[in-house]
Design a protein around this motif. Structure first.
Motif, PDB file in Angstrom:
ATOM      1  N   GLU A  64       0.697  -1.181   0.080  1.00 49.68           N
ATOM      2  CA  GLU A  64       0.208  -0.044  -0.010  1.00 49.68           C
ATOM      3  C   GLU A  64       1.008   1.224   0.223  1.00 49.68           C
ATOM      4  O   GLU A  64       0.595   2.312  -0.621  1.00 49.68           O
ATOM      5  N   THR A  68       0.611   4.239  -2.602  1.00 49.18           N
ATOM      6  CA  THR A  68       0.291   5.778  -2.189  1.00 49.18           C
ATOM      7  C   THR A  68       1.464   6.536  -2.759  1.00 49.18           C
ATOM      8  O   THR A  68       1.040   7.627  -3.049  1.00 49.18           O
ATOM      9  N   GLY A 163      -4.596   9.160  -5.409  1.00 48.91           N
ATOM     10  CA  GLY A 163      -4.003   8.728  -4.375  1.00 48.91           C
ATOM     11  C   GLY A 163      -4.553   9.149  -3.044  1.00 48.91           C
ATOM     12  O   GLY A 163      -4.469   8.392  -1.784  1.00 48.91           O
ATOM     13  N   THR A 167      -5.894   6.820  -0.323  1.00 52.26           N
ATOM     14  CA  THR A 167      -5.276   6.788   1.182  1.00 52.26           C
ATOM     15  C   THR A 167      -6.275   6.815   2.266  1.00 52.26           C
ATOM     16  O   THR A 167      -5.787   6.286   3.216  1.00 52.26           O
ATOM     17  N   GLN A 186       5.471   6.471   2.292  1.00 56.88           N
ATOM     18  CA  GLN A 186       5.077   6.953   0.882  1.00 56.88           C
ATOM     19  C   GLN A 186       5.903   7.885   0.225  1.00 56.88           C
ATOM     20  O   GLN A 186       6.147   7.826  -0.790  1.00 56.88           O
TER      21      GLN A 186
END
Length: 307
Positions: A64, A68, A163, A167, A186
């Protein structure tokens, strides 16, 4: 404390566009300098969080974080840094405030989420403002790269919007992890992707002339633009709610425009000023329901007093 932190954050975000412009104009390769900025700032923040036991190293291997970082940092800032070679910092800041409109468009078209009428009116007004900013590009006097730069920034805001939507899901999954740690990782991934892009597209530009302007730009963007600015943003999210900190989009573009004119002698026409005002108005309308919800809940003032 909340109000002071918010104003300080707005000022920092308003100055970063000029700092990027100064760095690029001083000879820094756009992608390399952006990658170095975000990787270093993310690494420092993550190291601090690990040492204070606010997170663990396992966060580094979460897919993830890569996704991101690919949108929020790589997609948003690769386009912004490249565009600021040709677009003034003030115009770049104003176009960057179209992010909420892109979120509305993605949610409505691709996610089939219903938006309120006022938000769509705001989006339409904002697009009119964008056309005001792009109009000078269609004249003979303006370089075509100005138009390309403006369009590229808007594409970057599509990455930002995607994004941001993603998020929200990530933060729900990592509820026990500090938002600052999530942002740090990120940024590291986004920084790595930017450096890889630099190796591919900016080969032969690694012999950088490190002059005071380029060094000052990098240091300011790492310390203030990324570490302090983004930490303040997530601190405000925790202390208030996700909507209030995002209202920097209404204030920082104005600061960026004024700073560009005063300190960097950037020209601003009446059409540019009208476009900026129209875009900011549209952004406010897109977020109006959320802002009004803040008044009903009285979150801002109650928590500001407690601070």
């Amino acid at each position: 404390m909340v109000v002071v932190s918010f104003l300080f954050m707005c000022f920092i975000f308003g100055t970063t566009f000029l700092a990027i412009k100064i760095g690029v104009d001083s000879g820094l390769p756009p992608f390399l300098s952006a990658g170095f900025r975000f990787f270093v700032s993310g690494l420092i923040l993550f190291t601090i969080m690990v040492c204070n036991k606010k997170t663990t190293k396992r966060l580094l291997i979460q897919k993830e974080m890569l996704l991101t970082g690919g949108c929020l940092t790589f997609g948003t800032f690769s386009t912004l840094y490249w565009a600021e070679q040709y677009v003034t910092s003030g115009v770049a800041a104003v176009l960057s405030s179209t992010g909420p409109m892109m979120i509305l468009i993605i949610q409505s078209i691709f996610l089939k989420q219903k938006g309120n009428r006022l938000s769509f009116i705001g989006c339409f007004i904002g697009m009119i403002g964008v056309s005001f900013l792009l109009f000078p590009s269609l004249t003979i006097k303006t370089s075509s790269f100005w138009l390309y730069g403006c369009l590229v920034i808007i594409i970057g805001e599509v990455f930002y919007a995607a994004g941001t939507i993603y998020t929200k899901q990530v933060m729900n999954r990592f509820q026990n992890t500090s938002p600052i740690a999530l942002n740090a990782v990120q940024m590291m991934y986004g920084g790595i992707l930017l450096i890889v892009l630099s190796f591919v597209t900016e080969r032969g530009q690694f012999d950088i002339n490190m002059n005071p302007a380029s060094i000052g730009s990098l240091v300011y963007l790492i310390v203030f633009g990324s570490m302090i600015g983004h930490s303040l943003y997530y601190w405000l999210v925790v202390r208030t709610n996700p909507v209030f900190p995002s209202t920097w989009l209404f204030i920082s573009p104005i600061i960026a425009l004024l700073l560009g004119v005063i300190f960097y002698e950037e020209a601003i026409s009446w059409l540019t000023a009208l476009g900026a005002l129209t875009i900011i108005t549209g952004t406010i309308l897109v977020n109006f329901q959320s802002i009004r919800g803040l008044d009903k809940k009285k979150l801002i003032f109650t928590r500001a007093l407690k601070s």
